[in-house]
Scaffold this active site. Structure first.
Site, PDB file in Angstrom:
ATOM      1  N   ASN A   1      13.596   8.989   0.954  1.00  0.00           N
ATOM      2  CA  ASN A   1      13.132   8.559  -0.279  1.00  0.00           C
ATOM      3  C   ASN A   1      14.203   8.420  -2.221  1.00  0.00           C
ATOM      4  O   ASN A   1      14.923   8.575  -1.876  1.00  0.00           O
ATOM      5  CB  ASN A   1      12.681  10.384  -1.022  1.00  0.00           C
ATOM      6  CG  ASN A   1      11.920   9.727  -1.917  1.00  0.00           C
ATOM      7  OD1 ASN A   1      10.655   9.641  -2.556  1.00  0.00           O
ATOM      8  ND2 ASN A   1      12.289  10.576  -3.131  1.00  0.00           N
ATOM      9  N   GLU A   2      14.008   7.556  -2.116  1.00  0.00           N
ATOM     10  CA  GLU A   2      14.717   6.734  -3.298  1.00  0.00           C
ATOM     11  C   GLU A   2      16.136   6.476  -2.226  1.00  0.00           C
ATOM     12  O   GLU A   2      16.501   7.515  -3.399  1.00  0.00           O
ATOM     13  CB  GLU A   2      14.404   7.283  -4.544  1.00  0.00           C
ATOM     14  CG  GLU A   2      13.113   7.301  -5.245  1.00  0.00           C
ATOM     15  CD  GLU A   2      12.979   7.887  -6.237  1.00  0.00           C
ATOM     16  OE1 GLU A   2      12.434   7.045  -7.414  1.00  0.00           O
ATOM     17  OE2 GLU A   2      13.397   9.578  -6.951  1.00  0.00           O
TER      18      GLU A   2
ATOM     19  N   CYS B   1      29.683   8.013  -1.360  1.00  0.00           N
ATOM     20  CA  CYS B   1      30.259   9.614  -0.713  1.00  0.00           C
ATOM     21  C   CYS B   1      31.559   8.592  -1.352  1.00  0.00           C
ATOM     22  O   CYS B   1      31.669   7.933  -0.088  1.00  0.00           O
ATOM     23  CB  CYS B   1      29.685   9.998   0.175  1.00  0.00           C
ATOM     24  SG  CYS B   1      30.400  11.508   1.013  1.00  0.00           S
TER      25      CYS B   1
ATOM     26  N   CYS C   1      34.501  10.994   0.446  1.00  0.00           N
ATOM     27  CA  CYS C   1      34.857  12.030   1.716  1.00  0.00           C
ATOM     28  C   CYS C   1      35.591  11.662   2.471  1.00  0.00           C
ATOM     29  O   CYS C   1      35.958  10.747   2.688  1.00  0.00           O
ATOM     30  CB  CYS C   1      34.156  13.240   1.953  1.00  0.00           C
ATOM     31  SG  CYS C   1      32.485  12.611   3.471  1.00  0.00           S
TER      32      CYS C   1
ATOM     33  N   GLU D   1       5.122   4.674  -6.726  1.00  0.00           N
ATOM     34  CA  GLU D   1       5.639   5.421  -7.727  1.00  0.00           C
ATOM     35  C   GLU D   1       5.151   4.964  -9.270  1.00  0.00           C
ATOM     36  O   GLU D   1       6.315   3.766  -9.329  1.00  0.00           O
ATOM     37  CB  GLU D   1       6.529   6.699  -7.693  1.00  0.00           C
ATOM     38  CG  GLU D   1       6.867   7.238  -6.841  1.00  0.00           C
ATOM     39  CD  GLU D   1       8.216   8.211  -6.239  1.00  0.00           C
ATOM     40  OE1 GLU D   1       8.166   8.555  -7.851  1.00  0.00           O
ATOM     41  OE2 GLU D   1       9.111   8.592  -5.816  1.00  0.00           O
TER      42      GLU D   1
ATOM     43  N   TRP E   1      12.339  12.957 -17.306  1.00  0.00           N
ATOM     44  CA  TRP E   1      14.037  12.826 -17.337  1.00  0.00           C
ATOM     45  C   TRP E   1      15.079  11.575 -17.959  1.00  0.00           C
ATOM     46  O   TRP E   1      16.296  11.703 -18.325  1.00  0.00           O
ATOM     47  CB  TRP E   1      14.466  12.022 -15.631  1.00  0.00           C
ATOM     48  CG  TRP E   1      13.494  11.481 -15.503  1.00  0.00           C
ATOM     49  CD1 TRP E   1      12.257  11.690 -14.795  1.00  0.00           C
ATOM     50  CD2 TRP E   1      13.315  10.160 -15.434  1.00  0.00           C
ATOM     51  NE1 TRP E   1      11.724  10.443 -14.568  1.00  0.00           N
ATOM     52  CE2 TRP E   1      12.461   8.985 -14.777  1.00  0.00           C
ATOM     53  CE3 TRP E   1      14.563   8.334 -16.420  1.00  0.00           C
ATOM     54  CZ2 TRP E   1      12.225   7.613 -15.267  1.00  0.00           C
ATOM     55  CZ3 TRP E   1      13.776   7.295 -16.395  1.00  0.00           C
ATOM     56  CH2 TRP E   1      12.997   6.601 -15.567  1.00  0.00           C
TER      57      TRP E   1
ATOM     58  N   LYS F   1       8.662  20.026 -13.481  1.00  0.00           N
ATOM     59  CA  LYS F   1       6.725  20.613 -14.186  1.00  0.00           C
ATOM     60  C   LYS F   1       6.733  19.810 -15.079  1.00  0.00           C
ATOM     61  O   LYS F   1       5.299  20.067 -15.580  1.00  0.00           O
ATOM     62  CB  LYS F   1       7.556  22.177 -14.600  1.00  0.00           C
ATOM     63  CG  LYS F   1       8.816  21.899 -15.644  1.00  0.00           C
ATOM     64  CD  LYS F   1       8.604  23.832 -15.608  1.00  0.00           C
ATOM     65  CE  LYS F   1       9.792  24.290 -16.749  1.00  0.00           C
ATOM     66  NZ  LYS F   1      10.980  23.810 -15.554  1.00  0.00           N
ATOM     67  N   PHE F   2       7.256  18.874 -15.909  1.00  0.00           N
ATOM     68  CA  PHE F   2       7.234  18.545 -17.220  1.00  0.00           C
ATOM     69  C   PHE F   2       6.509  16.890 -17.229  1.00  0.00           C
ATOM     70  O   PHE F   2       6.554  16.011 -18.067  1.00  0.00           O
ATOM     71  CB  PHE F   2       7.731  18.058 -18.436  1.00  0.00           C
ATOM     72  CG  PHE F   2       7.774  20.055 -19.025  1.00  0.00           C
ATOM     73  CD1 PHE F   2       6.581  20.173 -19.615  1.00  0.00           C
ATOM     74  CD2 PHE F   2       8.872  20.704 -18.868  1.00  0.00           C
ATOM     75  CE1 PHE F   2       6.511  22.178 -19.751  1.00  0.00           C
ATOM     76  CE2 PHE F   2       8.679  22.100 -19.571  1.00  0.00           C
ATOM     77  CZ  PHE F   2       7.213  22.810 -20.040  1.00  0.00           C
TER      78      PHE F   2
END
Length: 680
Positions: free
Chosen positions: A143-144, A152, A154, A300, A308, A349-350
């Site tokens: 996903n995305e 990364c 590391c 989507e 966001w 949730k919003f």
């Protein structure tokens, strides 16, 4: 089958008694497809090796019984807490060496063999269990990718990077040459000395940064391909995709396209940005072009507000319908949302959903349901395609290199500059493909190349051959400067394009923030509509300028003030049977529109409909037996659009307040209005 319509379905957030209501309301909203299982890993594998698919079996069976297709996710986008607790080395680190912890999502190092092994093990279970299930229509991997963990740094990634470099360069001396390590005493004696471009006292090596961006993209793609290999082996008949993000720098959409059976996109237009539909147009055209015009999927979007942005405004009435139809008009065969039912808890949730907190007696649910009904009335749109005479070039490696540090200006924004060149085409109603410079260009009348800072010699030769054979090419500033390793092409800027453009750039002259310069002057002009020079081309430009010396090209506009007063700003050069145009600055919007209108005229490129009112978009999708004309009013007032010939109002067939099969000569579009027309 028709245009797929629906959204992300996350039944694990709800008690099982809600699921029957979901199916009933999905049918009422004309849902035909859902994406399921994206964040279900912790639910189906609550403890290592302990599988619980029973609840998901009931979800899949219920959807199949309702006649709703499933784009089944591989559930690997967010690893369960037990995995990172047992293997903390799989967590990503930033360039400062700080670990990114669980608690959000996408908390994995893309190079981690532990993450990849567990992800593949999960996909083996999923593929074996749901192969042949009547609801399974597609696979949705991950996903995305790169949304939160773009790269990364590391030690696991460092080891993987060194492996990647050995494969790319073969020997350390080849790497030293490519990275220009003679500068600043950076020469390596062994690949084991090489690190990721972590935070350094000053500018890291730009070629190292560029290669790490390439490596990061390939590391993400390796995760996708590892899962896809399982799916292709177990369910070879089921298409596979993943949802890309718009203008997403870490993920090269053109490099991913050959590995996707259908391009899929998440796109969230901002209702507080008045012209965000133009950005949408650019991204939609890129998705359509990435696989040679094949229809794509809007996997989507938001039915209302997101959660966001700093200010999350709702979509005003009609905007969701308009922007959904825009995706279809530009090649989408699926329109889905995040998500079906609005969450009661968690970080989103919003974020709006098809079924809001307020239930069915809400504007959003009514608008969503009406759009689903409307799309269902035009199933024949599915599979139709668009044709374009214009190509706009976009290239991820050039984007990566352009925006690295230590440049003449750090204000160069690839996405913004691409839109500066796309906007005049969109506003003129001209169909446009967005393609990489490696694509075959001979079928286009006009090619537009914004800021190809990184340009290989082979791609430069391809552009020259295109123009020599009769093509029209417009190139903008700071193009053709470096090779694939961010090394300046020798021979004077822009060395691989000098002969083609008929000019030399002696110096770059970036403009200070907030400063602009005048363009025009006596004798400076563009083509009039008869193809002859005429009129005066005046206005302003900002961001960038260049000291240009003519080497065969003619100046169509000059700087008329500042340090470069009298020097060329816009040029034209006959080359073979074609013409190369060059813009050595960023023209204000009106001048850019005037220039591209004239270049289009020279190329013989016509809009879909002439004389479109401001704010109206016109596109065509067609196949041998059917043509659809889409008219979309992005403006705030009603407008009337005259048609060149009578057409049938295709949306009339399913609307109670219209006469089916109505033939019209003109269309009145309300603000945010949509019309879909077909030949009589």
């Amino acid at each position: 089958m028709g245009i797929r319509f629906g959204g992300d379905y996350n039944p694990e957030q709800w008690p099982e008694e809600v699921w029957a209501e979901d199916l009933k309301l999905m049918k009422a909203a004309h849902v035909t497809m859902v994406t399921a299982g994206i964040f279900s890993w912790a639910k189906v594998e609550p403890r290592p090796g302990e599988w619980d698919f029973g609840w998901f079996d009931r979800v899949m069976d219920g959807l199949a019984g309702a006649g709703i297709a499933v784009c089944l996710a591989t559930m690997t986008a967010s690893p369960p807490p037990w995995l990172s607790r047992a293997h903390p080395g799989m967590l990503p680190e930033d360039a400062d060496g700080r670990r990114r912890w669980p608690g959000g999502r996408q908390h994995y190092c893309p190079s981690s063999p532990v993450y990849r092994a567990h992800a593949v093990r999960l996909v083996e279970q999923l593929a074996a269990r749901y192969a042949g299930h009547p609801a399974l229509a597609m696979w949705h991997v991950g996903n995305e990718y790169g949304c939160h963990t773009r790269q990364c740094y590391c030690e696991v990634s460092a080891d993987d990077f060194r492996r990647w470099l050995r494969a790319r360069y073969g020997g350390i001396e080849a790497l030293n040459a490519a990275w220009s390590t003679a500068f600043w005493s950076q020469a390596y004696g062994d690949f084991d000395e090489v690190l990721p471009p972590r935070t350094a006292p000053t500018f890291p090596n730009p070629a190292q940064q560029l290669d790490y961006l390439r490596f990061g993209d390939e590391a993400l793609r390796a995760c996708y391909l590892a899962e896809k290999a399982v799916l292709e082996r177990v369910t070879p008949e089921v298409p596979v995709t993943t949802n890309l993000m718009p203008q997403h720098k870490p993920v090269d959409a053109f490099a991913w396209a050959p590995h996707m059976d259908a391009m899929a996109l998440d796109f969230y237009q901002d209702p507080y940005v008045p012209d965000d539909h133009i950005r949408a147009g650019y991204v939609f055209d890129l998705m359509r072009s990435a696989r040679g015009g094949q229809p794509w999927m809007l996997l989507e979007q938001a039915p209302g507000a997101v959660n966001w942005r700093p200010r999350n405004g709702p979509k005003p009435p009609g905007a969701m319908r308009l922007w959904s139809w825009q995706a279809v008009a530009q090649g989408a065969d699926a329109v889905l949302y995040f998500q079906w039912r609005q969450s009661l808890g968690g970080a989103e949730k919003f974020h709006s959903a098809m079924l809001p907190h307020g239930g069915t007696d809400t504007r959003i649910f009514r608008e969503v349901s009406e759009l689903g009904r409307e799309l269902a009335t035009l199933p024949d749109i599915e599979g139709t395609r668009s044709r374009a005479a214009v190509a706009l070039l976009s290239d991820w490696p050039s984007w990566w290199a352009l925006e690295l540090d230590s440049k003449p200006s750090t204000a160069l924004d690839h996405s913004r500059i691409a839109l500066d060149h796309y906007r005049p085409l969109f506003e003129a109603g001209v169909a446009c493909d967005v393609v990489p410079p490696q694509r075959e260009l001979s079928g286009y009348r006009l090619v537009v190349a914004p800021n190809l800072y990184l340009l290989t010699a082979s791609d430069a030769r391809r552009l020259a051959a295109y123009v020599h054979a009769g093509g029209q090419l417009l190139v903008s500033f700071f193009s053709g400067i470096v090779d694939a390793y961010d090394r300046v092409h020798p021979g004077g800027y822009p060395a691989p394009l000098r002969e083609l453009l008929g000019l030399r750039v002696e110096e770059f002259w970036p403009l200070d923030a907030g400063r602009s310069v005048a363009i025009g002057g006596e004798g400076t002009s563009l083509l009039d509509r008869s193809g002859e020079l005429g009129g005066t081309y005046t206005g302003r430009a900002d961001l960038w300028s260049e000291a240009i010396d003519l080497e065969g090209a003619e100046a169509l506009a000059r700087f008329t003030e500042g340090d470069l007063a009298g020097r060329p700003a816009v040029t034209r050069h006959a080359y073979g049977r074609g013409t190369a145009w060059y813009v050595g600055t960023r023209l204000e919007a009106a001048l850019m529109r005037a220039l591209l209108d004239d270049v289009r005229e020279a190329a013989g490129v016509r809009p879909v409909l002439p004389g479109l009112p401001a704010g109206v978009q016109a596109t065509v999708r067609e196949r041998a037996d059917r043509r659809y004309l889409f008219l979309l009013n992005h403006g705030a007032a009603a407008v009337e659009v005259a048609l060149p010939e009578p057409m049938r109002d295709a949306l009339a067939d399913g609307a109670a307040d219209r006469t089916a099969d109505r033939t019209v000569n003109r269309v009145v579009l309300a603000a945010r209005g949509v019309a879909v027309l077909t030949d009589v």
